[in-house]
Design an enzyme around this catalytic site. Structure first.
Site, PDB file in Angstrom:
ATOM      1  N   TRP A 107      43.779  28.137  36.945  1.00  0.00           N
ATOM      2  CA  TRP A 107      42.850  27.218  36.270  1.00  0.00           C
ATOM      3  C   TRP A 107      43.096  27.225  34.770  1.00  0.00           C
ATOM      4  CZ3 TRP A 107      41.473  24.199  39.852  1.00  0.00           C
ATOM      5  CH2 TRP A 107      41.179  24.670  41.138  1.00  0.00           C
ATOM      6  N   ASP A 179      35.870  28.739  30.054  1.00  0.00           N
ATOM      7  CA  ASP A 179      35.603  28.258  31.408  1.00  0.00           C
ATOM      8  C   ASP A 179      34.902  29.405  32.130  1.00  0.00           C
ATOM      9  OD1 ASP A 179      35.627  27.566  34.071  1.00  0.00           O
ATOM     10  OD2 ASP A 179      37.777  27.159  34.198  1.00  0.00           O
ATOM     11  N   LYS A 203      29.370  27.605  42.230  1.00  0.00           N
ATOM     12  CA  LYS A 203      29.610  29.008  42.583  1.00  0.00           C
ATOM     13  C   LYS A 203      28.372  29.849  42.286  1.00  0.00           C
ATOM     14  CE  LYS A 203      34.312  28.112  41.316  1.00  0.00           C
ATOM     15  NZ  LYS A 203      34.943  28.002  42.618  1.00  0.00           N
TER      16      LYS A 203
HETATM   17  N1  PMP Z   1      37.855  26.882  36.780  1.00  0.00           N
HETATM   18  C1  PMP Z   1      37.635  27.905  37.624  1.00  0.00           C
HETATM   19  C2  PMP Z   1      37.582  29.299  37.071  1.00  0.00           C
HETATM   20  C3  PMP Z   1      37.492  27.657  38.986  1.00  0.00           C
HETATM   21  O1  PMP Z   1      37.289  28.666  39.824  1.00  0.00           O
HETATM   22  C4  PMP Z   1      37.548  26.325  39.458  1.00  0.00           C
HETATM   23  C5  PMP Z   1      37.360  25.956  40.908  1.00  0.00           C
HETATM   24  N2  PMP Z   1      37.435  26.899  41.828  1.00  0.00           N
HETATM   25  C6  PMP Z   1      37.793  25.308  38.547  1.00  0.00           C
HETATM   26  C7  PMP Z   1      37.920  25.613  37.216  1.00  0.00           C
HETATM   27  C8  PMP Z   1      37.859  23.866  38.990  1.00  0.00           C
HETATM   28  O2  PMP Z   1      36.575  23.442  39.240  1.00  0.00           O
HETATM   29  P1  PMP Z   1      36.256  22.015  39.892  1.00  0.00           P
HETATM   30  O3  PMP Z   1      36.821  22.031  41.259  1.00  0.00           O
HETATM   31  O4  PMP Z   1      34.765  21.952  39.858  1.00  0.00           O
HETATM   32  O5  PMP Z   1      36.890  20.992  39.034  1.00  0.00           O
END
Ligand code: PMP
Length: 366
Positions: A107, A179, A203
């Protein structure tokens, strides 16, 4: 409530993930009749006074739980954390400016890639070569960087930045962007040290459909590119996250979850999270057949990742655990093995069931 709990599986999915049972019950009631209006929460206008109150209270709960100063604004946006990967640089990074990234997982890597569309990106450290199994501690930060971006918890790899390391980075960087999708409200922290925080709700703070953004309003307006209205934080601040129709049901679930978090208290939540994670890491560390995938000092309190040395036992373990009502522990494909996501809403006895299953499975193999 008891019946509801008994019927439920033990949910270790990484997100969408387990919610407090009382939140699910209250959300169900609001689907029938929201706040005594005789309408479903799914049907009522986002401009109704009842919904506006939900939005306001949700915002105030975030402010209160994070103890935010007056410069920080709270937004409920759509498009997931993935949209923040580009919205952040679009709003903050000029085309000749550089943003720094701690490349601690997939991510974080994606956030860095998206920044390249708008400006320059500098990788301040990376553990990519070792499949992100640790958080690098040697960080190179050029003086001229506009902001430092970090992912506080790496959902896929089960690593997490400690609060002291975060504070150390905050002291060294200009603006700090985080994030927090997979560990928001899981521990106490100085949230004012961040200039921008974003987190998908699904989450630790609700259902899929909204992203919480906390932004220091003083950092906005320093880039000269045109920004589409829907992607401009300033407009969302001005319109109280209601410039367009918000994801109202998802906002409502987050509101209920935030109330639950307040009721529990961040301190108690953090203590419980530490106890839960410790139980799992202890059983994995003392096992002869299982092993953890993340370096000890960087282990996450939220996502416990582990493998089984004899890969031929993997399917057998998944079947063994599913017979005990355990779901969602298959690891992410790039790591393999297992991942138990033990977010705030996972009760301690849920973790105990997994701990017992691990022990029992190991004994059976002996
Ligand atoms: N950042 C982190 C740390 C994540 O765990 C995730 C999704 N698991 C995301 C970003 C992406 O999130 P989204 O699917 O809501 O765009």
């Amino acid at each position: 409530m008891k019946l509801f709990r008994r019927m439920k599986k033990i949910n270790f999915y990484s997100g969408p993930a387990i919610l407090p049972p009382e939140v699910v019950v209250k959300a169900g009631e609001a689907i029938q009749n929201f706040a005594g209006t005789g309408l479903s929460i799914l049907e009522i206008s986002h401009r109704s006074k009842e919904f506006i109150q939900v939005m306001e209270e949700a915002r105030n709960l975030v402010r209160e739980l994070m103890d935010l100063d007056k410069d920080h604004e709270v937004l409920f946006l759509q498009g997931g954390a993935s949209s923040q990967f580009y919205m952040v640089p679009m709003n903050l990074l000029g085309k000749d400016e550089t943003a720094c990234f701690l490349e601690t997982g997939q991510w974080a890597h994606l956030a860095m890639e998206e920044a390249l569309t708008f400006g320059k990106a500098h990788i301040a450290c990376s553990s990519k070569e070792e499949n992100y199994r640790f958080i690098p501690k040697n960080i190179s930060l050029p003086d001229s960087s506009k902001y430092l971006h970090l992912t506080t918890n790496n959902t896929i790899y089960g690593t997490q930045l400690t609060t002291s390391f975060i504070s150390q980075l905050a002291a060294q960087s200009s603006w700090l962007v985080a994030d927090m999708s997979s560990d928001i409200f899981s521990r106490q922290m100085d949230f004012n040290q961040f200039d921008l925080i974003y987190a998908s709700a699904q989450k630790n703070v609700g259902a899929a459909g909204i992203t919480i953004v906390v932004v220091n309003k003083n950092i906005l307006g320093t880039v000269d590119r045109p920004i589409p209205k829907m992607l401009d934080y300033r407009l969302h601040i001005e319109r109280d996250s209601m410039y367009n129709t918000p994801s109202s049901f998802a906002v409502y679930i987050s509101y209920l979850t935030l109330k639950w978090i307040k009721q529990q208290g961040l301190k108690a939540i953090e203590e419980r999270n530490i106890r839960k994670a410790r139980k799992l890491y202890e059983v994995i560390d003392s096992s002869k057949i299982f092993e953890g995938t993340a370096d000890d000092e960087d282990q996450s309190l939220m996502n416990v990742c582990f493998t089984i040395k004899d890969k031929s036992l993997e399917e057998k373990f998944l079947k063994f655990t599913s017979e005990r009502g355990i779901v969602g522990i298959k690891g992410y494909r790039t790591v393999g093995g297992f991942r138990a996501s033990i977010y705030n809403a996972m009760p301690e006895d849920g973790v105990d069931i997994l701990v017992d299953a691990i022990k029992e499975f190991e004994n059976k193999q002996a």
